[in-house]
Design an enzyme around this catalytic site. Structure first.
Site, PDB file in Angstrom:
ATOM      1  N   ARG A   1       0.676  -1.311   0.084  1.00  0.00           N
ATOM      2  CA  ARG A   1      -0.022  -0.043   0.297  1.00  0.00           C
ATOM      3  C   ARG A   1       0.902   1.186  -0.116  1.00  0.00           C
ATOM      4  O   ARG A   1       0.652   2.341  -0.989  1.00  0.00           O
ATOM      5  CB  ARG A   1      -1.038   0.083   1.076  1.00  0.00           C
ATOM      6  CG  ARG A   1      -2.108  -0.617   1.267  1.00  0.00           C
ATOM      7  CD  ARG A   1      -2.255  -1.527   2.447  1.00  0.00           C
ATOM      8  NE  ARG A   1      -1.428  -2.399   2.874  1.00  0.00           N
ATOM      9  CZ  ARG A   1      -1.686  -3.606   2.514  1.00  0.00           C
ATOM     10  NH1 ARG A   1      -2.892  -4.297   2.022  1.00  0.00           N
ATOM     11  NH2 ARG A   1      -0.797  -4.698   2.459  1.00  0.00           N
ATOM     12  N   THR A   2       1.828   1.457   0.871  1.00  0.00           N
ATOM     13  CA  THR A   2       2.576   2.649   1.114  1.00  0.00           C
ATOM     14  C   THR A   2       3.363   2.944  -0.116  1.00  0.00           C
ATOM     15  O   THR A   2       3.022   4.044  -0.412  1.00  0.00           O
ATOM     16  CB  THR A   2       3.375   2.464   2.409  1.00  0.00           C
ATOM     17  OG1 THR A   2       2.546   2.024   3.692  1.00  0.00           O
ATOM     18  CG2 THR A   2       3.778   3.964   2.735  1.00  0.00           C
TER      19      THR A   2
ATOM     20  N   LYS B   1      25.554  -5.272  -0.892  1.00  0.00           N
ATOM     21  CA  LYS B   1      27.120  -5.462  -1.027  1.00  0.00           C
ATOM     22  C   LYS B   1      27.801  -4.722   0.542  1.00  0.00           C
ATOM     23  O   LYS B   1      28.769  -4.555   0.608  1.00  0.00           O
ATOM     24  CB  LYS B   1      27.674  -4.692  -2.139  1.00  0.00           C
ATOM     25  CG  LYS B   1      27.197  -5.301  -3.387  1.00  0.00           C
ATOM     26  CD  LYS B   1      27.916  -4.257  -4.552  1.00  0.00           C
ATOM     27  CE  LYS B   1      27.178  -4.653  -5.820  1.00  0.00           C
ATOM     28  NZ  LYS B   1      27.621  -3.700  -7.013  1.00  0.00           N
TER      29      LYS B   1
ATOM     30  N   ARG C   1      11.107   3.922   4.121  1.00  0.00           N
ATOM     31  CA  ARG C   1      10.747   2.929   4.957  1.00  0.00           C
ATOM     32  C   ARG C   1      12.195   2.045   5.482  1.00  0.00           C
ATOM     33  O   ARG C   1      12.733   1.676   4.679  1.00  0.00           O
ATOM     34  CB  ARG C   1       9.677   1.840   4.255  1.00  0.00           C
ATOM     35  CG  ARG C   1       9.362   1.035   5.397  1.00  0.00           C
ATOM     36  CD  ARG C   1       8.191   0.066   4.930  1.00  0.00           C
ATOM     37  NE  ARG C   1       7.089   0.910   5.340  1.00  0.00           N
ATOM     38  CZ  ARG C   1       5.920   0.265   5.019  1.00  0.00           C
ATOM     39  NH1 ARG C   1       5.647  -1.045   4.619  1.00  0.00           N
ATOM     40  NH2 ARG C   1       4.583   0.807   5.337  1.00  0.00           N
TER      41      ARG C   1
ATOM     42  N   HIS D   1       4.532   5.759  11.807  1.00  0.00           N
ATOM     43  CA  HIS D   1       4.134   5.613  10.449  1.00  0.00           C
ATOM     44  C   HIS D   1       2.859   6.708   9.936  1.00  0.00           C
ATOM     45  O   HIS D   1       1.840   6.511  10.172  1.00  0.00           O
ATOM     46  CB  HIS D   1       3.402   4.160  10.053  1.00  0.00           C
ATOM     47  CG  HIS D   1       2.998   3.871   8.766  1.00  0.00           C
ATOM     48  ND1 HIS D   1       3.513   4.665   7.669  1.00  0.00           N
ATOM     49  CD2 HIS D   1       2.693   2.595   8.216  1.00  0.00           C
ATOM     50  CE1 HIS D   1       2.844   4.216   6.459  1.00  0.00           C
ATOM     51  NE2 HIS D   1       2.721   2.792   6.962  1.00  0.00           N
TER      52      HIS D   1
HETATM   53  N1   CP Z   1      -0.497  -0.178   5.943  1.00  0.00           N
HETATM   54  C1   CP Z   1       0.943  -0.705   5.298  1.00  0.00           C
HETATM   55  O1   CP Z   1       1.743   0.383   5.630  1.00  0.00           O
HETATM   56  O2   CP Z   1       0.748  -1.204   4.068  1.00  0.00           O
HETATM   57  P1   CP Z   1       2.124  -1.683   3.307  1.00  0.00           P
HETATM   58  O3   CP Z   1       3.080  -2.348   4.516  1.00  0.00           O
HETATM   59  O4   CP Z   1       1.574  -2.671   2.423  1.00  0.00           O
HETATM   60  O5   CP Z   1       2.739  -0.529   2.988  1.00  0.00           O
END
Ligand code: CP
Length: 305
Positions: A54-55, A82, A104, A132
């Site tokens: 999603r993100t 590496k 992320r 998040h």
């Molecule tokens: N909710 C969320 O962060 O989903 P993903 O890990 O698929 O990005």
């Protein structure tokens, strides 16, 4: 703000103005033509050290719909394999003069560290069990669009709170906007000292769900449980999985949320996930809109904006 590293540090008015702008992007994204030039000439790099559906895809669509050039770094086939460090990777990408890096990482604090090493705007797309922020913003937008408000609502966040950056960002945001937050989890999945955030703690789903307006389920994050406590799926579902019977203890018009990815039959039953009270697909739609609002807000503070 130059970066979006967390909900911590945002004021109520920062949050409300992002939600108001995101509301407009929902309408924009429902049009046939969904391309603006707000970020034309800008370069966005998505740098994901952890898996994402999603993100990452919604940040990519958000940037593209605003006219930015978007590059998804493939960390799995990069020189990280590496042995190149996070900082060297960041400094290398920074030399290519991006305007925004969306990151992320599995370590809490890694995104803050990276933000100190680059000249561009940085967005936290999830750092370990820390924050998040765009998830909490999209959750708030989804709640506000369905309930008309956030202040005064009772929101129950259920499950693996200990490993959840989604829970932490939601606790901060919902508290700032005046919701009552309840956490429902077994003791082993609650972080020490979490009560300092002014939340109610419950260890029983029926008690915790009583009179709730919103039921937010969390995934059991087995990948972050280093062998110490991995509950059996069947037992976990029996006590903490949301099924129709447990949901009946919340308000009759309660709405069900899950940030995804879902583990059906572990923390949520299919009948509830796909039921009339579920907002899960609306959350995904709100995700693109919120990320557009965040990218636009950061672009306004870029040099030469
Ligand atoms: N909710 C969320 O962060 O989903 P993903 O890990 O698929 O990005």
């Amino acid at each position: 703000h130059r970066h979006l590293l967390g909900i911590e540090g945002l004021t109520e008015s920062d949050i409300i103005s992002l939600l108001d702008e995101a509301d407009e992007h929902i309408a924009f994204n429902r049009q046939v033509e969904k391309k603006s030039s707000a970020l034309r000439g800008r370069t966005q790099i998505n740098l994901f050290f952890e898996p994402s559906t999603r993100t990452q895809s919604s940040f990519e669509l958000a940037g593209k719909r605003l006219g930015a050039d978007v590059m998804n770094m493939s960390v799995g086939s990069s020189s990280v394999k590496k042995g190149e460090t996070l900082i060297d990777t960041a400094v290398t990408l920074n030399a290519m003069r991006p305007d925004v890096i969306v990151v992320r990482h599995n370590q809490a604090g890694a995104v803050h560290l990276l933000a100190r090493k680059v000249d561009c705007a940085v967005v936290n797309a999830g750092d370990g069990a820390h924050e998040h922020p765009t998830q909490a913003l999209l959750d708030a937008l989804t709640i506000r669009r369905n309930k008309g408000r956030i202040a005064g609502l009772t929101v129950a966040i259920c499950g693996d709170i200990l490993h959840s950056r989604v829970a932490r960002s939601n606790i901060l945001l919902l508290g700032t906007l005046g919701a009552r937050v309840r956490l429902i989890a077994p003791s082993t999945l609650l972080p020490a000292g979490i009560d300092r955030f002014g939340v109610e703690i419950h260890r029983d789903m029926k008690e915790g769900l009583d009179n709730a307006d919103i039921v937010m389920m969390l995934r059991l994050q087995r990948e972050r449980m280093a062998g110490a406590f991995i509950p059996s799926t069947k037992e976990y579902f029996r006590y903490f999985g949301l099924d129709e019977e447990k949901l009946s203890h919340a308000k009759p018009d309660a709405l069900v949320m899950h940030p995804g990815p879902m583990n059906r039959g572990v923390e949520i039953d299919t009948a509830v996930a796909d039921g009339a009270q579920s907002l899960i697909r609306e959350q995904v739609e709100a995700g693109v809109a919120v990320r557009m609002a965040v990218l636009e807000a950061l672009a306004r503070n870029l040099p030469n904006a």
